[in-house]
Design an enzyme around this catalytic site. Structure first.
Site, PDB file in Angstrom:
ATOM      1  N   ARG A 120       0.939  -0.938   0.019  1.00 41.66           N
ATOM      2  CA  ARG A 120       0.020  -0.016  -0.127  1.00 41.66           C
ATOM      3  C   ARG A 120       0.827   1.343  -0.089  1.00 41.66           C
ATOM      4  O   ARG A 120       1.663   1.415   0.832  1.00 41.66           O
ATOM      5  CB  ARG A 120      -0.957   0.027   1.127  1.00 41.66           C
ATOM      6  CG  ARG A 120      -0.352  -0.138   2.423  1.00 41.66           C
ATOM      7  CD  ARG A 120      -1.267   0.087   3.540  1.00 41.66           C
ATOM      8  NE  ARG A 120      -0.679  -0.279   4.924  1.00 41.66           N
ATOM      9  CZ  ARG A 120       0.026   0.613   5.722  1.00 41.66           C
ATOM     10  NH1 ARG A 120       0.581   1.641   5.246  1.00 41.66           N
ATOM     11  NH2 ARG A 120       0.586   0.206   6.791  1.00 41.66           N
TER      12      ARG A 120
ATOM     13  N   HIS B  87      -2.029   3.275   6.516  1.00 37.05           N
ATOM     14  CA  HIS B  87      -2.874   2.177   6.832  1.00 37.05           C
ATOM     15  C   HIS B  87      -4.247   2.739   6.778  1.00 37.05           C
ATOM     16  O   HIS B  87      -5.198   2.396   5.952  1.00 37.05           O
ATOM     17  CB  HIS B  87      -2.600   1.766   8.046  1.00 37.05           C
ATOM     18  CG  HIS B  87      -3.598   0.588   8.590  1.00 37.05           C
ATOM     19  ND1 HIS B  87      -3.419  -0.604   8.022  1.00 37.05           N
ATOM     20  CD2 HIS B  87      -4.366   0.687   9.547  1.00 37.05           C
ATOM     21  CE1 HIS B  87      -4.493  -1.453   8.760  1.00 37.05           C
ATOM     22  NE2 HIS B  87      -4.915  -0.650   9.457  1.00 37.05           N
TER      23      HIS B  87
ATOM     24  N   TYR C 232       7.639   3.920  10.226  1.00 38.03           N
ATOM     25  CA  TYR C 232       8.083   2.480  10.206  1.00 38.03           C
ATOM     26  C   TYR C 232       8.370   1.909   8.839  1.00 38.03           C
ATOM     27  O   TYR C 232       8.622   0.831   8.665  1.00 38.03           O
ATOM     28  CB  TYR C 232       6.708   1.718  10.480  1.00 38.03           C
ATOM     29  CG  TYR C 232       5.467   1.890  10.012  1.00 38.03           C
ATOM     30  CD1 TYR C 232       5.179   1.194   8.811  1.00 38.03           C
ATOM     31  CD2 TYR C 232       4.485   2.677  10.681  1.00 38.03           C
ATOM     32  CE1 TYR C 232       3.871   1.242   8.274  1.00 38.03           C
ATOM     33  CE2 TYR C 232       3.196   3.009  10.040  1.00 38.03           C
ATOM     34  CZ  TYR C 232       2.933   2.236   8.715  1.00 38.03           C
ATOM     35  OH  TYR C 232       1.628   2.408   8.305  1.00 38.03           O
TER      36      TYR C 232
END
Length: 360
Positions: free
Chosen positions: A259, A263, A273
């Site tokens: 993606r 999120h 991250y």
């Protein structure tokens, strides 16, 4: 027993038909799709990318509520759905609204779902689907039940459900695939492995080298697929559907995808991250770019055609958000009415209370 584990893991090699340059690397596995079907798959992927871009903008404007970006996962989502039939039953996760739309959910209702409006969860007549499941992995249990019902009724249809890599760490995941395997339920379980369950890398969730190999424990067929390759995803899903309706049992498909955005739009920051180097690496694997190269080489796609799809998507989105804006606002009494067929006494009292408030 370590050598046994290694032997099993080595069997799960990623299935691919188109490489990153859009070249066919497995001619024998090419799906039987007409030129027009190939173009339609591309149209849907491009349309979905524009829908994602506009949905992010609408969210930032405060005109949408909950939204989980989909850019990068078009092959995993749209190509898998392209292999399904109208009579198949869809049980999506919260990122899988595009599949619902292509399955028949009107675009304005998808926007109402994002806003938390109850009408966004009401499937129109003939749309065989449940609303997106927010609870991680819970739809796997539901899919096992729907698939078993289809099997018992002799239906030539399947229940198809999706989750992310994080979903495979949930108990519902194992219970769902195990139950479906025992009863040879008409199910396809798709795991969209985009590398991160929100912010937790896949390696920190499970010791398994692939998620597809988890099918072995349930005694069902599993395969790992290049989730940026629409032809491979389509072929794997088509194979799974044919097996299921023949009574050969369910199948687990792991799509290796990515993606590009956060999120969800609810405050997630992927730069905390994920590295820019990792993002750049996956941008080179973009499913739309890859499929465009393939179609252009066959003389099936032009920039003009792509721009037409883009403009059509923008127009459809403008009309859908306008309709969503004009839709009657939901009331507390709507929630109470939708809760039970016959209201218990305490809710009857609340109903009267809120009716009085809403009439002012």
């Amino acid at each position: 027993m370590k050598h046994v584990l290694n032997k099993v893991e080595k069997k799960f090699k990623m299935f691919q038909i188109l490489n990153e340059e859009g070249k066919v690397v497995e001619k024998d596995d090419m799906p039987d799709l007409s030129d027009e079907e190939l173009k339609e798959l591309m149209r849907r992927m491009v349309y979905t990318r524009i829908l994602d871009q506009r949905s992010i903008a609408l969210n930032r404007q405060g005109r949408l509520g909950f939204y989980a970006p989909t850019a990068g996962q078009e092959a995993s989502q749209i190509a898998s759905h392209f292999a399904l039939e109208k009579e198949d039953f869809l049980l999506p996760a919260y990122r899988d609204v595009p599949q619902l739309i292509w399955h028949g959910l009107p675009l304005y209702q998808a926007f109402l779902f994002s806003r938390g409006h109850f009408h966004g969860n009401q499937m129109p007549e003939g749309v065989r689907a449940l609303s997106p499941q927010i609870i991680i992995g819970a739809q796997y249990i539901q899919a096992a039940g729907v698939g078993l019902g289809m099997r018992l009724r002799g239906k030539d249809a399947v229940a198809v459900t999706y989750t992310g890599d994080g979903g495979t760490s949930q108990g519902d995941f194992y219970e769902g695939i195990n139950f479906a395997g025992v009863y040879d339920a008409n199910c396809i379980f798709i795991v969209q492995n985009n590398g991160f369950a929100i912010s937790v890398p896949r390696e920190m969730q499970t010791k398994a080298k692939t998620l597809a190999q988890k099918a072995v424990a349930a005694g069902i067929e599993g395969i790992q697929v290049d989730g940026m390759d629409p032809l491979a995803v389509y072929a794997a899903t088509k194979h799974a559907r044919e097996r299921a309706i023949k009574g050969e049992g369910p199948m687990l498909i792991e799509t290796i995808t990515y993606r590009y955005g956060p999120h969800t739009m609810a405050g997630d920051d992927p730069t905390r991250y994920r590295t820019s180097e990792l993002d750049s690496e996956w941008e080179k694997k973009d499913p739309i770019v890859r499929f465009r190269k393939f179609l252009e080489e066959k003389g099936l796609w032009t920039l003009e055609e792509e721009n037409q799809v883009i403009e059509q998507a923008k127009e459809d989105i403008r009309e859908a958000i306008k309709k969503a804006d004009q839709y009657p606002k939901q009331k507390v009494t709507d929630f109470i009415e939708n809760m039970f067929e016959e209201l218990p006494l305490n809710l009857q009292e609340q109903m009267e209370e809120y009716k009085a408030k809403e009439s002012k």
